[in-house]
Design an enzyme around this catalytic site. Sequence first.
Site, PDB file in Angstrom:
ATOM      1  N   LYS A  64     -45.948 -32.496  34.240  1.00 39.55           N
ATOM      2  CA  LYS A  64     -45.151 -33.677  33.873  1.00 39.55           C
ATOM      3  C   LYS A  64     -44.222 -34.047  35.018  1.00 39.55           C
ATOM      4  O   LYS A  64     -43.869 -33.223  35.863  1.00 39.55           O
ATOM      5  CB  LYS A  64     -44.329 -33.437  32.601  1.00 39.55           C
ATOM      6  CG  LYS A  64     -43.308 -32.286  32.651  1.00 39.55           C
ATOM      7  CD  LYS A  64     -41.967 -32.642  33.252  1.00 39.55           C
ATOM      8  CE  LYS A  64     -41.052 -31.434  33.398  1.00 39.55           C
ATOM      9  NZ  LYS A  64     -40.021 -31.549  34.419  1.00 39.55           N
ATOM     10  N   ALA A  85     -46.580 -25.841  30.653  1.00 36.76           N
ATOM     11  CA  ALA A  85     -47.965 -26.289  30.454  1.00 36.76           C
ATOM     12  C   ALA A  85     -48.854 -25.096  30.127  1.00 36.76           C
ATOM     13  O   ALA A  85     -49.700 -25.157  29.213  1.00 36.76           O
ATOM     14  CB  ALA A  85     -48.467 -27.006  31.708  1.00 36.76           C
ATOM     15  N   ASP A 143     -39.532 -27.687  27.265  1.00 33.70           N
ATOM     16  CA  ASP A 143     -40.575 -28.575  27.781  1.00 33.70           C
ATOM     17  C   ASP A 143     -41.948 -28.290  27.174  1.00 33.70           C
ATOM     18  O   ASP A 143     -42.905 -29.023  27.449  1.00 33.70           O
ATOM     19  CB  ASP A 143     -40.700 -28.426  29.312  1.00 33.70           C
ATOM     20  CG  ASP A 143     -39.521 -29.024  30.062  1.00 33.70           C
ATOM     21  OD1 ASP A 143     -38.669 -29.672  29.421  1.00 33.70           O
ATOM     22  OD2 ASP A 143     -39.457 -28.841  31.293  1.00 33.70           O
TER      23      ASP A 143
HETATM   24  P1  ATP Z   1     -39.372 -26.954  34.606  1.00 31.11           P
HETATM   25  O1  ATP Z   1     -39.780 -28.227  35.252  1.00 31.11           O
HETATM   26  O2  ATP Z   1     -39.899 -26.774  33.192  1.00 31.11           O
HETATM   27  O3  ATP Z   1     -37.929 -26.630  34.711  1.00 31.11           O
HETATM   28  P2  ATP Z   1     -40.595 -25.653  36.825  1.00 31.11           P
HETATM   29  O4  ATP Z   1     -41.798 -26.526  36.946  1.00 31.11           O
HETATM   30  O5  ATP Z   1     -39.494 -25.896  37.791  1.00 31.11           O
HETATM   31  O6  ATP Z   1     -40.079 -25.741  35.356  1.00 31.11           O
HETATM   32  P3  ATP Z   1     -42.267 -23.381  36.431  1.00 31.11           P
HETATM   33  O7  ATP Z   1     -43.435 -23.554  37.346  1.00 31.11           O
HETATM   34  O8  ATP Z   1     -42.489 -23.668  35.001  1.00 31.11           O
HETATM   35  O9  ATP Z   1     -41.016 -24.190  36.966  1.00 31.11           O
HETATM   36  O10 ATP Z   1     -41.737 -21.891  36.649  1.00 31.11           O
HETATM   37  C1  ATP Z   1     -40.423 -21.512  36.328  1.00 31.11           C
HETATM   38  C2  ATP Z   1     -40.331 -19.992  36.380  1.00 31.11           C
HETATM   39  O11 ATP Z   1     -41.066 -19.466  35.294  1.00 31.11           O
HETATM   40  C3  ATP Z   1     -40.888 -19.407  37.660  1.00 31.11           C
HETATM   41  O12 ATP Z   1     -39.879 -18.682  38.290  1.00 31.11           O
HETATM   42  C4  ATP Z   1     -42.015 -18.502  37.214  1.00 31.11           C
HETATM   43  O13 ATP Z   1     -42.006 -17.256  37.857  1.00 31.11           O
HETATM   44  C5  ATP Z   1     -41.818 -18.338  35.713  1.00 31.11           C
HETATM   45  N1  ATP Z   1     -43.102 -18.346  34.960  1.00 31.11           N
HETATM   46  C6  ATP Z   1     -43.396 -17.619  33.900  1.00 31.11           C
HETATM   47  N2  ATP Z   1     -44.642 -17.870  33.460  1.00 31.11           N
HETATM   48  C7  ATP Z   1     -45.147 -18.797  34.263  1.00 31.11           C
HETATM   49  C8  ATP Z   1     -46.391 -19.452  34.331  1.00 31.11           C
HETATM   50  N3  ATP Z   1     -47.380 -19.197  33.478  1.00 31.11           N
HETATM   51  N4  ATP Z   1     -46.559 -20.371  35.292  1.00 31.11           N
HETATM   52  C9  ATP Z   1     -45.560 -20.657  36.151  1.00 31.11           C
HETATM   53  N5  ATP Z   1     -44.378 -20.029  36.144  1.00 31.11           N
HETATM   54  C10 ATP Z   1     -44.158 -19.104  35.212  1.00 31.11           C
END
Ligand code: ATP
Length: 327
Positions: free
Chosen positions: A10, A112, A144
């Site tokens: 997203k 996601a 989210d």
């Molecule tokens: P948001 O936009 O929801 O704040 P983000 O996109 O910045 O999140 P994510 O990629 O969702 O960040 O990852 C956030 C943290 O969650 C990372 O530090 C990661 O190590 C942890 N995490 C746990 N499970 C997962 C997963 N399946 N995929 C990605 N990150 C994960």
Amino acid sequence: MHVTVRVPAKVNLQLAVGPLREDGYHDLVNVFHAVSLYDEVTAAEPGDPGDSGGPIRVMVRGEGAAEIPTDDGNLAVRAAQALARSAGRSYRADLVIDKAIPVAGGMAGGSADAAGALVACNELWGLGLPAEDLMEIAADIGSDVPFALLGGTAVGTGRGERLTPLETTGVFHWVFALADGGLSTPEVYGECDRLRAAAGHGTPQPVASEPLLAALREGDAEGLGRVLRNDLQPAALSLRPSLARTLRAGRELGSLGAIVSGSGPTCAFLAGSQAHATDLAAALTKETGICRSAVTAFGPVLPSEAVLHRTTAESSTRGRPCDADER
Ligand code: ATP
């Protein structure tokens, strides 16, 4: 049997952050938009029940895989565990996550994956839970996650988890400039609070932007580009000053709008067409020091556009759209 679900990233078209609440969260108005940049989550029956590890195990491949926990800290594992708990049984599953969504990139990749695990395990375990039940479990996992189940374009209020789907016209074309390394969402919110306290003025309650909703309804990309707004952007720029250059480059290269995606550091640029997006992505990657790479995507995408790939000993289906009945 195994089930594969494709789950979209997203971008926030408007992220209005209200005052800090007593529970540590902020009231938000969060206009979510699902785009065609996907992770794939596969849930399979464990091959060897005698194997070590918990009932839900996970393997992660692809973009940023090394940075992602493979224990109970993985959001997809937590989602599968929560689903099993809600069904009142101890189910087992081996999950494989193929990542394309940047990790800690402000595109809700972890959410996601959690949504993908809910849909895939609901199918694998034959639970047949309706979408509303999955939504409730999703909201407990993270703010989210419900939107990752819903897709399309929607406004989230509360912590962002109370969703109202929005009417949109047409397709919007995007370029996402991926950065080296992530930004921690809690740290970005903390920096936002710090900057606001230092500025010394109060924070109003967040409200949805009428011009933004109108641009979405009318399919007006130029209008939308002008009103993209992210209240976390100053905090993301404060923690990662190099993003100012990335945003400037996208604007100078003719994007209709430039914004940090969620808590960053991914930057999102709105383009006028697929061809414009392709040219913009090429130009952003050609200049040195602007971004690690740039990818194009379109939105909104719906979960019904996701591939559900289900294989059993007797049957195999691939590339078939999963419709509401299957959720
Ligand atoms: P948001 O936009 O929801 O704040 P983000 O996109 O910045 O999140 P994510 O990629 O969702 O960040 O990852 C956030 C943290 O969650 C990372 O530090 C990661 O190590 C942890 N995490 C746990 N499970 C997962 C997963 N399946 N995929 C990605 N990150 C994960």
